[in-house]
Scaffold this motif. Structure first.
Motif, mmCIF file in Angstrom:
data_model
loop_
_atom_site.group_PDB
_atom_site.id
_atom_site.type_symbol
_atom_site.label_atom_id
_atom_site.label_comp_id
_atom_site.label_asym_id
_atom_site.label_seq_id
_atom_site.Cartn_x
_atom_site.Cartn_y
_atom_site.Cartn_z
ATOM 1 N N VAL A 72 0.839 -1.207 0.000
ATOM 2 C CA VAL A 72 0.000 0.000 0.000
ATOM 3 C C VAL A 72 0.871 1.253 0.000
ATOM 4 N N TYR A 112 -5.758 1.642 2.432
ATOM 5 C CA TYR A 112 -5.873 2.798 1.516
ATOM 6 C C TYR A 112 -6.847 3.833 2.085
ATOM 7 N N VAL A 122 -8.530 2.736 -6.385
ATOM 8 C CA VAL A 122 -7.796 1.485 -6.134
ATOM 9 C C VAL A 122 -8.495 0.317 -6.833
#
Length: 318
Positions: A72, A112, A122
């Motif tokens: 991430v 996220y 994403v």
């Protein structure tokens, strides 16, 4: 106008790299990563501090969670450079476990969101196994969008469309590799180029099927060996391209015209197709190339995920 700029008129260009410092010069809209690309990036001096820093901040967590933090972190850096989406991959070792894939996707998306990134930016990358496609079906219903990867066959694409997956990444280069290897000395490079390339043919068939039947899933051609394959798929919804090939396109002024067209696809005489689990597994089994390449792709990603685990373990003890 260079070929990269010409291509952008017909197709959304995506960068296939974990190397976010290299991205800006090609101005892609999105970026894709995978365990192999992240592994390659963290071994470079430019990115080693980022790995060290992320691991140091989370070393008290179980290893899979630290790995997700690293993935991430790369995604967040990429999102500073691209205006669109980043694809982050679920551990390939979970490719045959629907529930574990869903849980890992929730964890990645949670990280996220905690960093202030919305779900629209994403894509969770999952291998196109039957189990992976069913995980994506559940995630899409929850508003978590997926990118189904390691896609080599028409049946995988049809099942993804039926599951309302946001985007698929049909591979071109790895299909080409398989047929070239099978043919051996009999392979005729010139005759098998462009629209005759087996990888290009596969993506073209999928694109035409989706457009003919108004399937909303986006088609993103992936895994290219040369710019000829890219040019033969100009007009595809998206293409994800390595920095080396982006540089080649940027360096050429040769004219480019679209090869795929949604309006043309709607005029084709095609028949609707649907698969249940049994017919999907049989169709995949009938396709030796797809069966071998899917298995090999999962093995390679799993091996690189294990190497990344090892690097992270070493960094957390360092």
């Amino acid at each position: 106008m260079n070929q990269l700029d010409q291509l952008k008129a017909y197709t959304t260009v995506v960068a296939d790299t974990g190397n976010f410092k290299q991205l800006a010069q090609y101005a892609p809209r999105d970026a894709t990563t995978n365990p192999s690309l992240i592994l390659k990036a963290v071994q470079q001096p430019d990115y080693a501090p980022l790995l060290k820093e992320t691991v140091a901040a989370h070393r008290q967590l179980p290893l899979p969670e630290v790995v997700d933090q690293v993935l991430v972190r790369f995604g967040l850096e990429i999102l500073k450079v691209v205006p669109g989406r980043v694809s982050t991959e679920v551990d390939a070792r979970l490719s045959f476990d629907t529930a574990a894939t869903i849980a890992r996707a929730h964890h990645l998306m949670g990280l996220y969101e905690a960093a202030g990134i919305g779900r629209d930016r994403v894509l969770i990358k999952i291998a196109s196994t039957w189990e992976g496609i069913q995980a994506a079906r559940v995630l899409e219903r929850e508003g978590i969008h997926c990118n189904l990867t390691l896609l080599f066959s028409f049946c995988q694409a049809v099942a993804c469309g039926e599951a309302n997956v946001k985007l698929i990444s049909p591979f071109v280069g790895r299909i080409y590799d398989w047929y070239k290897k099978q043919a051996g000395a009999a392979w005729d490079e010139a005759a098998m180029a462009g629209a005759n390339d087996p990888g290009v043919k596969s993506v073209t068939q999928i694109f035409n099927h989706y457009k003919k039947f108004d399937i909303a899933t986006e088609v993103m051609g992936a895994s290219f060996r040369n710019t000829g394959q890219i040019l033969a798929l100009a007009g595809c919804d998206l293409l994800t391209i390595s920095p080396d090939l982006l540089a080649q396109l940027q360096g050429s002024e040769a004219p480019l015209s679209p090869a795929l067209d949604a309006a043309d696809a709607r005029l084709l005489d095609l028949h609707p197709v649907i698969y249940n689990e049994a017919s999907f597994r049989f169709a995949l089994n009938e396709d030796a190339m797809a069966t071998e390449k899917l298995a090999e792709g999962i093995r390679l990603f799993a091996a690189d995920a294990a190497k990344l685990d090892k690097l992270i373990q070493e960094a957390s003890h360092g």
